[in-house]
Design a protein around this motif. Structure first.
Motif, short mmCIF file in Angstrom:
data_model
loop_
_atom_site.label_atom_id
_atom_site.label_comp_id
_atom_site.label_asym_id
_atom_site.label_seq_id
_atom_site.Cartn_x
_atom_site.Cartn_y
_atom_site.Cartn_z
N GLN A 69 0.81 -1.22 0.00
CA GLN A 69 0.00 0.00 0.00
C GLN A 69 0.84 1.27 0.00
OE1 GLN A 69 -2.32 0.59 3.59
NE2 GLN A 69 -0.73 -0.28 4.91
N ALA B 33 -0.18 4.62 -1.71
CA ALA B 33 -1.14 5.53 -1.09
C ALA B 33 -0.43 6.71 -0.41
CB ALA B 33 -2.01 4.78 -0.08
N ALA C 154 -6.95 8.95 -1.47
CA ALA C 154 -5.95 7.94 -1.82
C ALA C 154 -6.43 6.54 -1.46
CB ALA C 154 -4.64 8.24 -1.10
N TYR C 155 -7.13 6.41 -0.33
CA TYR C 155 -7.53 5.08 0.12
C TYR C 155 -8.68 4.50 -0.69
CZ TYR C 155 -4.41 4.60 4.12
OH TYR C 155 -3.30 4.43 4.92
N ARG D 36 -6.77 2.93 -3.31
CA ARG D 36 -6.14 1.77 -2.68
C ARG D 36 -7.09 0.58 -2.65
NH1 ARG D 36 -6.90 0.75 2.86
NH2 ARG D 36 -5.31 -0.48 3.94
#
Length: 565
Positions: A282, A285, A319-320, A323
């Motif tokens: 991740q 992110a 961003a998530y 993600r």
């Protein structure tokens, strides 16, 4: 009378200064940075840090020291890491002046498919037991990394951990706390109590804990190499154990495991190059968050300000969502990585942020697909090599499954798979690597190494990485201050399983933020909750290349230590 003596006299006479007041630096800082020239190590447990320094002093490389420290951490911090888990690293090779990326994550069992869960109407992979267990990648990672960057023999690197396993070690404070609460409800999982509950409970602070089974396992690996784990006696023991307990991980899964060298990905942030590893992790992110934040004058807002906390929270939300939609095993998916990391894409996403109001929900970007509990440590050696390494079994004590006589718990990383949607990027497939939370990081400036850093904490890690970079670059903090500063963590319902955040989620704030700003954040629509020092595990090493001086930092949220010589 000197100024320093006058200060001490003032404290003694009237007690008017608080214990946390310092002669220099920020009031929230726990200690000064550590400075040394020949080598530096920063880990979450002092015994591991000292072992790393011992290896460096014997002529070992930064990688040698990192492997030795990681082995000790698997013993002394067993709720967070161990050889039943996975490993990732970013390595600065001083001779080549190049960064190497390494992905040591394991894959799902080849005999386990998504239909197993769908047929039973299971919406998620369970957190404990045999079903979330994926192939442990750590040991293969040690040997692949050692082959390229190591100097001393593996037997010498594992011997300190073997000694501590047999002779015992005093359990440190935070680790004793974590072992206690994390073990609740695991008593009946196969092998768990035998290994981790001596006298019917986990050891308390200061009690001596031994793990002779793990010492024997380490010794077998040291003498017979990585194949002892993946093709030898250890592999056969794991295979029989999993069959006995209705698991899917097999000898074949272990024997066919391989690690991967990968190209690190980066973005520029105000003249600094910030490096992460590509998916299935991740780290992207953190880079997306920084790209969004770069469009604002963060420095003028000030640390802890309402404006800053609002913007970083909204950047995280954006961003998530990407993600949750895009990050997965690249061997099974085409990931639009170039677009996700572009400044143009960040500019478009930035327009979605309302400076006056918290968002209830964002959607992931509409992009065309292109073709084509954890421990972190960092070590630097006298030759200028630096290792940013993170290793984990996923949640505290992971699956809770301890193979007979081996002394370590198997990871539960498979719990991250989506088992509801076959078309999701992170849908469970045989032999696929799950979405991964653990991420090492690195910063360079003008092509030269600057900072090796990372922190622990599952989904908090990209948020933490972004905050560390902002603390260093925008707020001018030193390496220790950047880690000690109170942190935010936004928690939404968005998961790698593909669900979308609703109702804005919750903004968790550590103690240390001004209540005036908290009140203003609530006025913007943020749902606030509070925490005391739980978003931690930060370790860092900075380097002044011109003067050949290392700087080390280890925050107070863990039992860690930075030390050099």
């Amino acid at each position: 009378m000197t100024k320093l003596f006058s200060l001490f006299l003032l404290i003694f006479l009237n007690g008017s200064l608080w214990a946390q007041d310092r002669l220099t630096g920020e009031t929230f800082t726990t200690r000064s940075e550590i400075l040394a020239r020949n080598g530096m190590a920063a880990t979450s447990q002092p015994l591991a840090t000292q072992v790393a320094l011992d290896i460096l002093k014997k002529g070992g490389s930064a990688m040698d020291a990192a492997i030795a420290a990681n082995a000790v951490l698997g013993l002394v911090e067993p709720a967070s890491c161990g050889i039943g888990g996975d490993i990732f690293a970013i390595v600065w090779d001083a001779k080549e002046e190049k960064l190497y990326g390494f992905n040591g994550s394991g894959r799902a069992p080849k005999s386990l498919a998504i239909e197993y869960f769908m047929d039973r109407d299971m919406k998620y992979v369970p957190l404990y037991g045999p079903l979330p267990v994926s192939v442990p990648g750590c040991v293969d990672g040690w040997f692949v990394l050692h082959q390229k960057f190591g100097k001393l023999p593996m037997e010498e690197l594992l011997q300190p951990a073997i000694n501590y396993g047999r002779e015992g070690f005093p359990v440190s404070e935070v680790i004793a706390y974590e072992m206690g609460y994390a073990s609740e409800g695991m008593e009946d999982l196969p092998g768990f109590a035998t290994t981790y509950l001596p006298n019917g409970r986990t050891p308390k602070k200061g009690e001596i804990f031994k793990n002779p089974d793990l010492a024997n396992t380490y010794e077998m690996i040291a003498k017979k190499g990585r194949d002892a784990f993946y093709k030898g006696e250890i592999a056969r023991t794991i295979d029989a154990f999993m069959k006995k307990h209705n698991g899917f991980l097999s000898y074949e899964d272990l024997a066919s495991h391989r690690s991967n060298w990968v190209e690190p990905v980066s973005t520029s942030y105000r003249g600094y190059e910030v490096w992460e590893l590509p998916p299935n992790g991740q780290g992207t992110a953190a880079l997306q968050m920084l790209n969004i934040l770069e469009g604002y004058d963060i420095a003028s807002m000030g640390f802890g300000s309402t404006e800053y906390l609002h913007l970083i929270t909204e950047a995280k939300k954006l961003a998530y969502e990407d993600r949750a939609k895009f990050y997965a095993d690249p061997d099974f998916n085409q990931i639009p990585l170039t677009q996700l990391l572009s400044k143009e894409y960040a500019a478009k996403r930035r327009l979605l942020i309302n400076p006056d109001k918290a968002s209830d929900a964002f959607s992931a970007g509409d992009l065309e697909i292109e073709t084509g509990n954890t421990t972190y440590l960092t070590v630097a050696d006298k030759d200028g090599n630096m290792v940013s390494l993170i290793q984990s079994i996923y949640s505290e004590f992971a699956s809770g499954m301890v193979p007979d006589g081996l002394g370590f718990v198997l990871q539960n990383r498979g719990q991250m798979f989506n088992v509801q949607d076959k078309n999701h990027a992170n849908a469970l497939e045989p032999g696929k690597r799950p979405f991964h939370t653990i991420i090492p990081a690195f910063i360079t400036k003008d092509g030269k190494p600057l900072v090796s850093f990372g922190l622990m904490g599952g989904a908090v890690q990209p948020q933490g990485h972004a905050q560390i970079v902002v603390n260093l670059v925008d707020f001018g903090m030193n390496l220790q201050e950047a880690g000690d500063a109170p942190r935010m963590r936004h928690r939404g319902s968005s998961q790698p399983t593909g669900s979308v955040m609703t109702n804005g989620g919750t903004l968790n704030l550590e103690s240390g933020f001004d209540y005036k700003n908290i009140r203003e954040l609530r006025e913007k629509g943020h749902r606030i909750s509070f925490a005391v020092g739980i978003y931690g595990g930060y370790q860092a090493i900075g380097v002044d290349v011109e003067n050949r001086v290392y700087t080390g930092a280890s925050e107070s949220r863990k039992d860690g230590q930075a030390a050099g010589y």
